[in-house]
Design a protein around this motif. Structure first.
Motif, PDB file in Angstrom:
ATOM      1  N   TYR A 115       0.829  -1.208   0.000  1.00  0.00           N
ATOM      2  CA  TYR A 115       0.000   0.000   0.000  1.00  0.00           C
ATOM      3  C   TYR A 115       0.863   1.258   0.000  1.00  0.00           C
ATOM      4  N   THR A 116       1.843   1.298   0.885  1.00  0.00           N
ATOM      5  CA  THR A 116       2.650   2.516   0.997  1.00  0.00           C
ATOM      6  C   THR A 116       3.495   2.745  -0.262  1.00  0.00           C
ATOM      7  N   TYR A 117       4.039   1.684  -0.828  1.00  0.00           N
ATOM      8  CA  TYR A 117       4.794   1.852  -2.087  1.00  0.00           C
ATOM      9  C   TYR A 117       3.867   2.350  -3.194  1.00  0.00           C
ATOM     10  N   ILE A 119       1.116   4.068  -3.044  1.00  0.00           N
ATOM     11  CA  ILE A 119       0.691   5.468  -2.892  1.00  0.00           C
ATOM     12  C   ILE A 119       1.884   6.395  -3.069  1.00  0.00           C
ATOM     13  N   LYS A 120       3.029   6.008  -2.527  1.00  0.00           N
ATOM     14  CA  LYS A 120       4.187   6.888  -2.628  1.00  0.00           C
ATOM     15  C   LYS A 120       4.714   6.990  -4.056  1.00  0.00           C
ATOM     16  N   TYR A 121       4.847   5.852  -4.704  1.00  0.00           N
ATOM     17  CA  TYR A 121       5.525   5.841  -5.994  1.00  0.00           C
ATOM     18  C   TYR A 121       4.573   5.770  -7.188  1.00  0.00           C
ATOM     19  N   GLY A 122       3.355   5.287  -6.967  1.00  0.00           N
ATOM     20  CA  GLY A 122       2.436   5.156  -8.090  1.00  0.00           C
ATOM     21  C   GLY A 122       2.731   3.969  -8.980  1.00  0.00           C
ATOM     22  N   VAL A 123       3.767   3.244  -8.650  1.00  0.00           N
ATOM     23  CA  VAL A 123       4.140   2.053  -9.404  1.00  0.00           C
ATOM     24  C   VAL A 123       4.797   1.104  -8.411  1.00  0.00           C
ATOM     25  N   ARG A 124       4.641  -0.195  -8.643  1.00  0.00           N
ATOM     26  CA  ARG A 124       5.176  -1.142  -7.665  1.00  0.00           C
ATOM     27  C   ARG A 124       5.597  -2.412  -8.369  1.00  0.00           C
ATOM     28  N   ARG A 318      -6.074  -2.277  -5.421  1.00  0.00           N
ATOM     29  CA  ARG A 318      -5.612  -0.950  -5.869  1.00  0.00           C
ATOM     30  C   ARG A 318      -6.765  -0.078  -6.334  1.00  0.00           C
TER      31      ARG A 318
ATOM     32  N   VAL B 222       0.112   9.575   3.685  1.00  0.00           N
ATOM     33  CA  VAL B 222       0.754   8.335   3.264  1.00  0.00           C
ATOM     34  C   VAL B 222       1.970   8.699   2.412  1.00  0.00           C
TER      35      VAL B 222
ATOM     36  N   ALA D  32      10.140   8.123  -9.327  1.00  0.00           N
ATOM     37  CA  ALA D  32       9.417   7.038  -9.979  1.00  0.00           C
ATOM     38  C   ALA D  32       8.656   7.552 -11.200  1.00  0.00           C
ATOM     39  N   ASN D  33       8.281   6.597 -12.032  1.00  0.00           N
ATOM     40  CA  ASN D  33       7.380   6.882 -13.157  1.00  0.00           C
ATOM     41  C   ASN D  33       8.002   7.667 -14.294  1.00  0.00           C
TER      42      ASN D  33
END
Lengths: 365, 365, 365, 365
Positions: A115-117, A119-124, A318, B222, D32-33
């Motif tokens: 979840y945190t990745y 939201i933070k990065y938008g990609v995982r 997501r 977050v 990211a992205n």
């Protein structure tokens, strides 16, 4: 800045994801002329690698380390030695079955960083946890092996498990020889036997359990560590809490210090048989004012139970839809076990950095 | 390097000894255009200052902060604001009675940093503990007040005492309003009353006692924190363990995570009434994978009992002769009390740094 | 991060604006047991201070430095020595006439940082240039004095002016004794006399002129500096270019290296009379591969003419209206003169840091 | 600390020796992205690689870059993107003929880092210069390609050669289209033709020659850079001087600023046709007070002639015996040529770091 680097003078930077082609690190600040071959590093990786007992992940990784730079050997050198240049270490990922994870691509697994990745990065990179996987700790262990070489043989760094789940060891039975005679780095053989039974039940239940690691560093000189924001214990707390699943760190008396009285907590001093200063107890865990006392440095780390379990848990996708998730890959029912060599490595890395820092400022006037 | 500096983008450097003419800090990396006057900082110093109740040190320090740089005010600005330049803060020492310490000039006080400083540096400002004195934390609290301004009013950072000696609060009686209605930053009025009695006995006995501080940071978004060596929880562990007398740090379930099962520890997710993601528990203390979840960030710090006590203890002199030492100056029988505002400040300082760090990397693609 | 700090192991942080109440710095990482009093620092500040000749700013600052922390003296110490704790240095501003600047509050002075500060920060302390004023360099000089103590007396760091405006010195007349016998730190007495005439004309014309500073560091050992991003020459370039008004930095042959041939540029080696390695030339300026060769370290810095002149220049106001600006305050017609002690200080600061860095990594195997 | 790392928020660490199995870098702090594949990096490496014309080293390296971590691609992402995790880049060394160097194993080549490495480290990977080889710059160029992605397409960074040996370009003939139409990144076709003749003679003579690189960065916003030790120009000076063989760095008017008068050097301002602030000249090279003005950022770097030449030079052996040395390997007669893409990369890396730094502190109040 410290996104993926750790340390100041002795410094390493890790890279790699759980299911990428490889992972590794660059170790910078290693002094020259230290003997170093892959054989110095491999045993420590072997201690940490998966698949060695039924109590750890069944992923089969050979975890062979390769040194790509920073060492040299010719007729002038006495074997292969470091040159002072950065040491690049690589471990290939061989047994990464990405298909295991396709089901959870869109679900945020409870207790994980999904979840945190997201939201933070938008990609995982969801394959095996990607960058947030404990597989990254292989690079720490490899770097830690070099840190040990910097520290030399007079300093020993040993991590043991002193608790799995609710069951603690009996300290009166502590025997260093037992530590490598069981699957749990446990200094108490009888407790280790009980843990084996506990773990079998937990694994069969598809559950997981936490653990408590104790790290004991012996042979330190007096004077490593730097007040007030380079304290040896604060750097250790940072190092240990950076380990995946760590939730608490103690130095010496630790959380129990809260309940103590001053006359009990303050370690009194006297002369030993050789007329040298010694302490009558070690409630401070080998550190006073952020600086090593020469006693054993004693650290404990609490590792939470692995979040990858086969028991269904509620979560969200997501796209914010309620869902249930179970994790069926090959996981550690107690990540604390393989956490012990990682904690050892982190302790070695902090100490190597502080050894060089102490050296830099020594002996004026 | 971090001898006396803390933080990366939002960074402060402290200086000063307990019995020097002044102490202070330089706060670097504060964004411009934030309203800032001494009145924004003073209340936090007042919370920490000695002499405010019988349960803390009777040293009388007004602890008035002065801002020497980094702010500006004219017709263009809406009041006095930061300019982006470094902010130099100074607090003068007024009530430092150095004569109190002449007796212990040559003795290493047990539990203090006397021995380690002497061996490491070969010289020691013994007056009131010099640089190793908790007086340095006044600078942290001043810097922390600026960190709060950077964080803004939507984020609250509150530290309370949840245990003094063996006596813990009853969490069912938790009332935020009680916290400032007693001398102990205690959210449980009834326990606070008992602590007052306990403390009177301890003080009269010339002893001291430890404490447990809990810090709760609310209103976080977050996504703050950075894997894998810039984790929010690891930075908090570092920050908290850097506080004088800290011996343990916990995030969320903390040390108790060792005894938990995976199905209990992993905080499940669901949608809240507004259709937003929420968690069904907070065993992870508001951090997953080193990144904030948006839940309360929950940290606990164990503070050992003060080592300055009137009960005689065995020690050595600088010339290695056995000796007895008692400390008769004006000391805190429970340093954990005044540690609460310090822990708050450190939490604010970590968060301000991570706010800026998160901003730097946000919103690509 | 390095907004207002410089260095790694030996590190200083400056603060203060031109017309604030004071300015100063915190020097961190100074080893313990070095003799240090204000008398060690003051002479270097005196070399840099304004008002000492008609060729520099007529601002009258006594520039008295005070040490607020980090030193100690008692019966055990041999005089006052450093303790290893951060050293806080303060210089009060006494002769700051802020009214001089009221006219230019809303105008961006060409060649100054007014425009860039305004756009970047949205607020600007315009009084005397605020943080962008060269007054900040007093703190560098104070820190540099401590760096010299760390380096010891075997290392000399001397900056001279070798060009003012178009007029260069004649190197065949170089005499170190002349340097302090004129107002220009000039090693060529005859050129110094001509500069005095030049400067009188320039000053009367309300103009200003640039200068070229040469810094020569002697007595270095072989082996300071660290490839590949801690090179001694790259750190020097960084240090010198951080000085106000610096526009170019050269090491050894400098820009002229572009026109050289390989057989001329490569400094050949031979044995000296003592059978020790020596070089037959010094086109590399005492650095090879970023590491000191033991030769003189030779650096040159070009300083642009001061932008504060009485000749009207076109500019814009903060509200984007065309305007003319002249600067009538007390300014240096050649900031390069007072730049010499600043360049010396920066060189000392880089060297002290590298001395400690070299020490940290020395002598393994 | 910065032995082998560069940058703060956007940071890279290089590793590898000239004749090791591979070289590479880890890029940390990339948001990211951002779309990123090997095809984004390879063209820049191709610009720098050896063997592309008779005027550069004839070593045949394909210099193929591989991305080992930090990117991800699946149905959710729009092509392959960065994940915020560290990006590990590797380039294999394929054509390293170590036997070429056996003759000089024991000789310190003049102008090279052989002597300083030997004395500093006590061990030296002499094969092709080991860590001190310009081959390390391949890693910088690879990292620089990612920096360009962070900067986006509105910012252009272009390096050209403006002087080889004594021959300078004629700026009135400057044509950007010529730059890639000759072997010298030269914006003046006629001078390029003369350089080709010059170079043929130099190469045949077994000699080498220096060069002057000019780097022009266009499209910058106002406000990047941070006073006073994070100045954009000081960071650029550091970056450029870290390039192998660099001996001088200029910003704007550069060394010539020493000879200027204030009324000429201060870039006046006016409104442009759109009513926006603009400058009437650019002697400051796009930086005021360490902060970008929005003008072109103009940097020049002097590169000394390569020290690897076939003309015999005097030197010493490791055992301190006089010797003569010639270097017969495949070398660049003018390392400045391949230095241009390296200088571009370093400029991009500094700018990407400052872009993120500016973002972190933006928009308060």
């Amino acid at each position: 800045m410290s996104h993926n680097s750790f340390g100041h003078l002795f410094r390493f930077t890790t890279w790699g994801e759980s299911h990428g082609s490889a992972l590794g690190c660059v170790v910078d600040g290693c002094p020259a002329n230290i003997h170093l071959t892959e054989a110095d590093i491999q045993p420590w990786l072997d201690k940490r690698k998966p698949g060695v007992s039924r109590h750890v992940s069944q992923r089969r990784e050979s975890d062979r380390v390769k040194i790509l730079s920073g060492v040299f050997k010719d007729g002038h050198t006495n074997g292969q030695v470091t040159t002072g240049a950065p040491i690049s270490l690589v471990v290939e990922n061989t047994d990464h079955r990405s298909k295991d994870y396709s089901d959870i691509r869109d679900k945020w697994r409870p207790g994980h960083a999904d979840y945190t990745y997201d939201i933070k990065y938008g990609v995982r990179d969801y394959r095996g946890g990607g960058r947030s996987s404990a597989r990254e700790t292989a690079a720490r262990v490899a770097a830690g092996a070099i840190a040990r070489k910097v520290l030399g043989e007079d300093i020993s760094i040993r991590a043991v498990l002193i608790q799995i789940g609710a069951r603690k060891i009996n300290r009166t039975r502590w025997n260093w020889n037992d530590v490598h005679a069981n699957d749990f780095f446990c200094p108490d053989a009888r407790t280790a036997a009980l843990w084996a039974e506990d773990m079998d039940k937990i694994r069969k239940a598809g559950s997981s359990v936490g653990a408590l690691i104790e790290i004991i560093c012996s042979g330190l000189p007096v004077g490593w560590g730097a007040p007030v924001y380079g304290k040896l214990d604060a750097d250790m707390a940072n190092a240990m809490m950076s380990i995946n699943a760590a939730k608490g760190v103690e130095i010496g008396a630790g959380m129990k210090a809260a309940a103590m009285r001053g006359e009990d907590a303050a370690d009194q001093m006297r002369l030993d048989a050789d007329g040298q200063p010694t302490f009558m107890s070690n409630h401070n865990g080998g550190v006073l004012g952020g600086i090593s006392t020469g006693q054993d440095l004693v650290i404990r780390v609490a590792i939470k139970p692995a979040s990858s379990i086969r028991i269904p848990r509620r979560t969200l996708t997501r796209t914010l839809e309620p869902a249930e998730v179970i994790t069926t890959g090959r996981h550690d029912p107690c990540v604390g076990i393989r956490g012990a060599p990682v904690a050892e490595a982190m302790a070695a890395l902090v100490l190597a950095d502080h050894k060089l820092r102490a050296k830099a400022l020594s002996a004026y006037g």
